[in-house]
Design a protein around this motif. Structure first.
Motif, PDB file in Angstrom:
ATOM      1  N   UNK A  90       0.833  -1.206   0.000  1.00 50.05           N
ATOM      2  CA  UNK A  90       0.000   0.000   0.000  1.00 50.05           C
ATOM      3  C   UNK A  90       0.859   1.244   0.000  1.00 50.05           C
ATOM      4  N   UNK A  91       0.366   2.282  -0.655  1.00 50.95           N
ATOM      5  CA  UNK A  91       0.963   3.617  -0.556  1.00 50.95           C
ATOM      6  C   UNK A  91      -0.067   4.467   0.171  1.00 50.95           C
ATOM      7  N   UNK A  92       0.337   4.994   1.327  1.00 47.73           N
ATOM      8  CA  UNK A  92      -0.586   5.798   2.120  1.00 47.73           C
ATOM      9  C   UNK A  92      -0.360   7.274   1.781  1.00 47.73           C
ATOM     10  N   UNK A  93      -1.433   7.987   1.421  1.00 40.73           N
ATOM     11  CA  UNK A  93      -1.258   9.354   0.892  1.00 40.73           C
ATOM     12  C   UNK A  93      -0.672  10.306   1.934  1.00 40.73           C
ATOM     13  N   UNK A  94      -1.224  10.338   3.141  1.00 39.70           N
ATOM     14  CA  UNK A  94      -0.723  11.291   4.150  1.00 39.70           C
ATOM     15  C   UNK A  94       0.730  10.966   4.525  1.00 39.70           C
ATOM     16  N   UNK A  95       1.001   9.672   4.697  1.00 43.95           N
ATOM     17  CA  UNK A  95       2.313   9.269   5.211  1.00 43.95           C
ATOM     18  C   UNK A  95       3.384   9.255   4.120  1.00 43.95           C
ATOM     19  N   UNK A  96       3.050   8.663   2.964  1.00 40.18           N
ATOM     20  CA  UNK A  96       4.075   8.443   1.930  1.00 40.18           C
ATOM     21  C   UNK A  96       4.169   9.583   0.921  1.00 40.18           C
ATOM     22  N   UNK A  97       3.138  10.409   0.844  1.00 35.56           N
ATOM     23  CA  UNK A  97       3.158  11.536  -0.114  1.00 35.56           C
ATOM     24  C   UNK A  97       2.755  12.829   0.616  1.00 35.56           C
ATOM     25  N   UNK A  98       3.517  13.180   1.668  1.00 34.21           N
ATOM     26  CA  UNK A  98       3.091  14.291   2.533  1.00 34.21           C
ATOM     27  C   UNK A  98       3.064  15.648   1.828  1.00 34.21           C
ATOM     28  N   UNK A 117      -0.185  17.551   1.277  1.00 35.24           N
ATOM     29  CA  UNK A 117      -0.911  18.157   2.405  1.00 35.24           C
ATOM     30  C   UNK A 117      -2.313  17.610   2.613  1.00 35.24           C
ATOM     31  N   UNK A 118      -2.537  16.342   2.293  1.00 32.12           N
ATOM     32  CA  UNK A 118      -3.882  15.787   2.535  1.00 32.12           C
ATOM     33  C   UNK A 118      -4.019  15.367   3.997  1.00 32.12           C
ATOM     34  N   UNK A 119      -5.252  15.322   4.450  1.00 33.24           N
ATOM     35  CA  UNK A 119      -5.557  14.761   5.763  1.00 33.24           C
ATOM     36  C   UNK A 119      -6.517  13.613   5.523  1.00 33.24           C
ATOM     37  N   UNK A 120      -6.110  12.429   5.935  1.00 36.69           N
ATOM     38  CA  UNK A 120      -6.885  11.220   5.620  1.00 36.69           C
ATOM     39  C   UNK A 120      -7.146  11.129   4.113  1.00 36.69           C
ATOM     40  N   UNK A 121      -6.171  11.570   3.337  1.00 32.18           N
ATOM     41  CA  UNK A 121      -6.230  11.411   1.873  1.00 32.18           C
ATOM     42  C   UNK A 121      -6.972  12.508   1.136  1.00 32.18           C
ATOM     43  N   UNK A 176      -8.537  16.857   0.900  1.00 41.59           N
ATOM     44  CA  UNK A 176      -8.386  18.258   1.287  1.00 41.59           C
ATOM     45  C   UNK A 176      -9.783  18.838   1.475  1.00 41.59           C
ATOM     46  N   UNK A 177     -10.014  19.355   2.673  1.00 38.65           N
ATOM     47  CA  UNK A 177     -11.323  19.929   2.991  1.00 38.65           C
ATOM     48  C   UNK A 177     -11.225  21.439   2.776  1.00 38.65           C
ATOM     49  N   UNK A 178     -11.956  21.953   1.782  1.00 35.30           N
ATOM     50  CA  UNK A 178     -11.867  23.386   1.465  1.00 35.30           C
ATOM     51  C   UNK A 178     -12.916  24.200   2.217  1.00 35.30           C
ATOM     52  N   UNK A 179     -13.672  23.561   3.093  1.00 38.70           N
ATOM     53  CA  UNK A 179     -14.771  24.248   3.784  1.00 38.70           C
ATOM     54  C   UNK A 179     -16.029  24.204   2.933  1.00 38.70           C
ATOM     55  N   UNK A 180     -17.146  24.563   3.545  1.00 36.06           N
ATOM     56  CA  UNK A 180     -18.446  24.532   2.857  1.00 36.06           C
ATOM     57  C   UNK A 180     -18.719  23.186   2.177  1.00 36.06           C
ATOM     58  N   UNK A 181     -18.313  22.119   2.833  1.00 39.29           N
ATOM     59  CA  UNK A 181     -18.566  20.756   2.341  1.00 39.29           C
ATOM     60  C   UNK A 181     -17.935  20.454   0.990  1.00 39.29           C
ATOM     61  N   UNK A 182     -16.916  21.250   0.622  1.00 45.48           N
ATOM     62  CA  UNK A 182     -16.226  21.005  -0.640  1.00 45.48           C
ATOM     63  C   UNK A 182     -14.954  20.210  -0.340  1.00 45.48           C
ATOM     64  N   UNK A 183     -14.873  18.969  -0.831  1.00 40.89           N
ATOM     65  CA  UNK A 183     -13.760  18.089  -0.485  1.00 40.89           C
ATOM     66  C   UNK A 183     -13.167  17.474  -1.762  1.00 40.89           C
ATOM     67  N   UNK A 184     -11.837  17.535  -1.872  1.00 39.13           N
ATOM     68  CA  UNK A 184     -11.168  17.036  -3.082  1.00 39.13           C
ATOM     69  C   UNK A 184      -9.922  16.231  -2.714  1.00 39.13           C
ATOM     70  N   UNK A 185      -9.353  15.587  -3.712  1.00 33.53           N
ATOM     71  CA  UNK A 185      -7.991  15.028  -3.601  1.00 33.53           C
ATOM     72  C   UNK A 185      -7.233  15.460  -4.855  1.00 33.53           C
TER      73      UNK A 185
END
Ligand code: XUL
Length: 520
Positions: A32-40, A43-47, A49-58
């Motif tokens: 496995x490649x873990x996004x937060x750990x292996x590709x810091x 800047x993802x959190x749990x894979x 990015x929370x932009x606020x207002x329920x807008x979430x991307x990777x």
């Protein structure tokens, strides 16, 4: 027995996983490649990015770099050249926007360079909206209205309009990012995006994934023209380009890039990729009366239905290996991350303490609702507690939250499962996902649903499902025949305490009424 191996990939919210299986269905490799750990750097959190207002991307390019890393590590093993088929899964609903330059870069991949180097300008939209995004309520209502309401859309596509479903995500981009939309040559889902990279050309979605878009007709498994046009104008059908296909078809040979750079076999076939939930269903090889409860970043409940009717609170999706069957699904956004949040607040951040606190069931008139993130079913947000039948800011004994969250999550499953299966009697639960490692938690699940809980060996069910779909495509064999005698019987881990099941049954009406009251 041949030396053949099958590769299953799973591009999930938090990591890119792989399972390699041999012809005897033994797992020979997991990575496995873990996004937060292996590709810091992303800047993802749990894979995500929370932009606020329920807008979430990777970031789409992060997934590309994860493919570079994963294939580098597969190359170092004795299996690379033995892999004769690849399939897999992606987190459902998320979308990828290919530019014209991206499509060209794919076709001409050069094995002396990494994927990341060559695909860094491949996306007209650099952040892929993912399933955690809940920012498209306006688009959802508009789509439902266009066909006469939520039930009408559910009858047509298997689900009412949901914020995370791809059609509504595309509709928002179409409305708000006109230029980027125009610069988009093709749109993939997360699942078909990986197949596209492996093939070096656009891959179709499979029919289970089409069911997660609100744009595919659930009976014909074809794009529904009026819905496609409503979401993305007349040009969207050209951007989707290919109709959905059934699981098990062969899309073509792997692109020479993967042969030259990572030592894969030039004859290795690529099969359509499916959603993580449908891949989990495949790995469990469900029989009548089986119900999968997957406890991961999202919690899902999955059943195999031969006949079904759509409801406005569950999903009906095409089945990955039975073109005439369905997968019934419930999906909750507040799964493991919300349980961890409660553990951190009330159990010193420690699962042993959490499990000890689980020993005392809550009283009849004590309920909690934990919609830490915008929930999907019901559409609600916030945390609500009731003690002695009355709303309260906090329980007298705050540790009550630990038991209350599980009871609440599982009561919701109990109520909706009954409705989705139209009271068809379930016989057992097959538990999977990270939290299925916790037997104390599974005991509460067993008590609330009144069913024994079983577990299969190996925890990466979606990537294992992908490996099985790879073999299914290579062998072109009936799926059930392929599975005969090739699967370990799942092991029973809990039996329900039926006295407790009765108590929970008697609490259902109060639960439903309180849930209703907090959704207003
Ligand atoms: C299903 C859903 C989630 C994601 C998680 O509809 O949104 O389960 O597939 O990866």
């Amino acid at each position: 027995m041949s030396d053949n191996c099958y590769l299953g990939l799973d591009l999930s919210t938090q990591q890119l996983k792989c399972t390699v299986m041999n012809d005897a269905h033994e797992i020979v490799l997991e990575k496995a490649v873990n996004f937060d750990r292996d590709l810091p750097a992303y800047g993802t959190r749990n894979g995500a990015i929370d932009h606020g207002n329920d807008h979430v991307t990777s970031p789409t390019i992060m997934w590309v770099e994860a493919m570079d890393k994963l294939f580098e590590s597969i190359k170092e093993t004795p299996y690379a050249a033995k892999i004769c088929g690849i399939s897999g899964a992606g987190q459902q609903h998320g979308s990828v926007y290919w530019s014209e330059a991206g499509v060209q870069a794919l076709a001409g991949l050069d094995s002396s360079k990494s994927l990341k180097e060559q695909l860094s300008a491949a996306f007209s939209i650099e952040q892929s909206p993912i399933w955690q995004d809940a920012s498209t309520t306006r688009e959802c209502r508009s789509l439902e209205q266009s066909v006469g309401g939520a039930q009408a859309l559910a009858d047509l596509t298997g689900s009412k309009a949901y914020e995370r479903f791809t059609g509504n995500q595309i509709a928002k981009i179409y409305a708000e990012q006109k230029q980027a939309y125009e610069a988009t040559k093709n749109i993939s889902l997360v699942s078909s995006f990986i197949a596209t990279v492996l093939l070096g050309q656009l891959a179709p979605v499979d029919s289970p994934e089409g069911s997660g878009t609100n744009m595919m007709n659930i009976e014909t498994h074809r794009w529904q023209p009026n819905l496609v046009e409503h979401c993305g104008g007349p040009e969207l059908i050209k951007k989707l380009a290919l109709e959905p296909v059934e699981g098990g078809v062969q899309l073509g040979n792997i692109h020479p890039y993967f042969v030259e750079r990572f030592g894969l076999n030039p004859e290795c076939k690529v099969m359509p990729f499916t959603g993580d939930n449908s891949a989990t269903l495949v790995s469990m090889n469900l029989h009548e009366g089986d119900c999968v409860v997957s406890l991961g970043t999202s919690d899902t409940v999955l059943v195999y239905l031969k006949q079904a009717q759509a409801t406005t609170e569950s999903h009906l999706m095409a089945h990955p290996t039975d073109a005439k069957g369905y997968m019934g699904m419930l999906c909750y956004k507040n799964g493991s991350l919300t349980r961890q949040h409660v553990r951190d607040l009330y159990a010193n951040g420690d699962w042993d303490t959490f499990n000890k606190l689980l020993q005392t069931p809550t009283k009849d008139d004590t309920f909690g609702f934990y919609y830490w993130m915008q929930e999907i079913i019901p559409f609600a947000k916030g945390i609500y507690r009731f003690e002695n039948g009355k709303p309260t800011q906090e329980f007298k004994d705050p540790s009550t939250n630990v038991r209350a969250i599980l009871e609440s999550q599982f009561l919701s499953m109990r109520v909706r499962l009954d409705r989705m299966t139209r009271q068809q009697k379930m016989k057992r639960i097959l538990a999977t996902g990270g939290a299925a490692a916790n037997t104390s938690l599974l005991q509460v699940l067993s008590d609330v649903l009144g069913l024994p809980v079983f577990k299969q060996k190996g925890m990466n069910s979606a990537s294992l499902g992908g490996a099985l779909l790879a073999k299914y495509g290579v062998k072109q064999q009936n799926f059930e025949e392929m599975m005969l005698g090739r699967q370990d019987e799942p092991e029973k881990v809990c039996d329900p305490d039926l006295a407790w099941t009765e108590k929970y049954k008697s609490r259902v009406d109060a639960y439903v009424a309180l849930e209703h009251s907090v959704c207003k």
